[in-house]
Design an enzyme around this catalytic site. Structure first.
Site, short mmCIF file in Angstrom:
data_model
loop_
_atom_site.label_atom_id
_atom_site.label_comp_id
_atom_site.label_asym_id
_atom_site.label_seq_id
_atom_site.Cartn_x
_atom_site.Cartn_y
_atom_site.Cartn_z
N PRO A 290 0.83 -1.20 0.00
CA PRO A 290 0.00 0.00 0.00
C PRO A 290 0.86 1.26 0.00
O PRO A 290 1.86 1.33 0.71
CB PRO A 290 -0.79 -0.12 1.31
CG PRO A 290 0.10 -0.94 2.20
CD PRO A 290 0.80 -1.91 1.29
N GLY A 291 0.47 2.22 -0.79
CA GLY A 291 1.16 3.50 -0.81
C GLY A 291 0.16 4.62 -0.69
O GLY A 291 0.04 5.28 0.34
N ARG A 329 -1.72 15.75 -11.36
CA ARG A 329 -2.59 14.61 -11.60
C ARG A 329 -3.82 14.97 -12.43
O ARG A 329 -4.32 14.13 -13.18
CB ARG A 329 -3.00 13.95 -10.28
CG ARG A 329 -1.81 13.34 -9.53
CD ARG A 329 -2.24 12.56 -8.30
NE ARG A 329 -3.00 11.39 -8.65
CZ ARG A 329 -4.30 11.24 -8.42
NH1 ARG A 329 -4.99 12.21 -7.83
NH2 ARG A 329 -4.92 10.13 -8.77
N CYS A 360 2.27 28.61 -16.90
CA CYS A 360 1.87 29.10 -18.23
C CYS A 360 1.41 27.94 -19.09
O CYS A 360 2.05 27.58 -20.09
CB CYS A 360 3.02 29.86 -18.87
SG CYS A 360 3.33 31.43 -18.07
N TYR A 389 1.35 10.90 -4.49
CA TYR A 389 1.58 11.24 -5.90
C TYR A 389 1.39 12.73 -6.19
O TYR A 389 1.08 13.11 -7.31
CB TYR A 389 0.70 10.39 -6.82
CG TYR A 389 0.93 8.92 -6.61
CD1 TYR A 389 2.14 8.35 -6.94
CD2 TYR A 389 -0.05 8.13 -6.03
CE1 TYR A 389 2.38 7.00 -6.71
CE2 TYR A 389 0.18 6.78 -5.79
CZ TYR A 389 1.39 6.22 -6.13
OH TYR A 389 1.62 4.90 -5.90
#
Length: 448
Positions: A290-291, A329, A360, A389
């Site tokens: 698990p992360g 993400r 930009c 993440y």
């Protein structure tokens, strides 16, 4: 949005986490700022241990460092009895610098360099998770040269597609990861590792994807992996471990409905017992990685609100002092988040705003159509579920310095990653100067 861990709204209408006022945190440490609820990090890990303890299985919980890797995080997961899954020399260096026991570290990656392989062997890590035939030969070559015998797990693509985004689905046949089961590559890999003199294959590994909200994918993968495992036992491999990876989903928005950690673990344990008993095989130790499910819900990001652009009848934009540099993400795969004005968290979120970053890029969006109280310059925006993440993918695009990271617990703060300055961003730059033939320049070379 459901407040997780120790988060609450204080009597002054501010968002609190870990006994700390987020507005005060932003004032003290600046923004953007990643804030982790230490108590909740530990609670998430303990939920895995508690669930496995009831199964009677031998097990290992290896925190997937790619979700968020820093000295403090490595120290915390070690204190909570975890192993560690690293995917690069940099993550391995960080873990060792944190004092993490090397024998409890596994190294992943589909394209490990020889330098990384040698670093892992010399450091005495517990195992390599081997991804392809090229790597098999590279690890054998390095182990032979260094006079070591190395434990490995073979990563298998079981041909199971979890219900997740195509960019984060990894267990299907068409994937860059692992030996394909359907075409016989996994069998060939087991036959080859049996021939090598410096590798000991102690187990098999499969990871079917991320943000998984059901157990059927794990069950199907375990059944297929048991078939491969049985072939390996017949070949005489000293298999003792089945690593089923991670991918346990978390809540980013109220649309998400993740299962309790115990439900994932019970399904995995039941499937392993059933599939291996049916084949007359000894029950292996079960490893999980698990992360996101540990780090993700425990982290929030604080931003300062800046400019606005209102296009009547089209869209309302509000910009913050971060963006795709600290959270790419949305730009990568349309990830969804929820947020609140942390200094006015008690106010009704009755307006719709698209939260944009300062880069930009037209695609520099953090949240599309967020429901917020009317934002004003200087407000503190808190985005939930950013513990995994986000800092891990941070970049220097537009030469924007990296944000700071703070752990909070019982009203206390620990600065675990310092904020970069503009000077830090340029610290490795050198002026243009060509070297004459025969001159030696201080470039390249070893990375450790």
């Amino acid at each position: 949005m459901k407040l997780e861990g120790t988060m609450k709204i204080g009597p002054e209408g501010h968002l609190w986490i870990g006994g700390c006022d987020t507005v005060a945190l932003a004032r003290r440490f600046g923004t953007p700022l990643f804030v982790y609820d230490e108590a909740y990090l530990r609670a998430r890990i303990r939920a895995f241990h508690d669930a496995f303890a009831t199964t009677g299985l031998r097990y290992e919980v290896a925190y997937a460092a790619k979700a968020f890797c820093a000295l403090a995080m490595c120290q915390l997961v070690q204190e909570e009895g975890c192993a560690l899954d690293v995917v690069s020399g940099g993550e391995l260096y960080t873990a060792l610098a944190a004092g993490f026991p090397p024998e409890r570290i596994h190294m992943h990656g589909n394209n490990k360099t020889m330098a990384e392989i040698e670093y892992g062997i010399e450091s005495g890590i517990g195992a390599f998770v081997v991804d392809n035939f090229t790597e098999l030969e590279m690890v054998e070559e390095a182990a032979h040269r260094l006079g070591r015998t190395v434990d490995v797990l073979l990563r298998v693509a079981p041909g199971v597609e979890a219900h997740t985004h195509e960019f984060i689905s990894t267990g299907q046949q068409d994937s860059k990861f692992g030996f394909d089961r359907a075409t016989g590559q996994a069998r060939q890999a087991m036959a080859r590792v049996r021939e090598l003199n410096h590798l000991r294959c102690i187990g098999l590994h499969a990871h079917i994807g991320s943000q998984i909200f059901e157990t059927e994918g794990f069950i199907a993968a375990i059944e297929r992996m048991a078939e491969v495992y049985e072939e390996g036992v017949r070949m005489g491999l000293p298999l003792a471990v089945l690593n089923v990876g991670g991918g346990f989903g978390i809540r980013y928005t109220d649309e998400d409905d993740p299962l309790p950690i115990r439900q994932y673990v019970e399904a995995i344990a039941g499937a392993v017992k059933s599939a291996f008993t049916a084949r007359g095989l000894a029950i292996p130790a079960v490893w999980v990685e698990p992360g996101r499910s540990i780090a993700g819900p425990a982290g929030i990001t604080l931003y300062t609100v800046g400019t606005q652009k209102v296009i009547p009848g089209v869209r309302n934009y509000v910009a913050v002092d971060g963006g795709m540099t600290d959270n790419p993400r949305y730009a990568l795969y349309g990830a969804k988040y929820e947020a609140v004005l942390a200094n006015r968290a008690h106010e009704a979120a009755d307006e719709v705003w698209t939260v944009a970053g300062k880069c930009c890029e037209s695609g520099d969006i953090l949240i599309r159509d967020a429901r917020l109280a009317p934002p004003r310059p200087g407000d503190i925006l808190a985005v939930f579920g950013t513990g995994a993440y986000n800092y891990a993918m941070i970049s220097h695009y537009n030469r924007i310095p990296h944000a700071a990271v703070v752990f909070v617990r019982d009203g206390k703060t620990a600065l675990v990653v310092e904020r970069e300055t503009w000077a830090d961003v340029a610290r490795f730059d050198r002026p243009l100067r060509y070297e004459a033939e025969g001159e030696t320049a201080a470039v390249g070379g070893a990375i450790r």
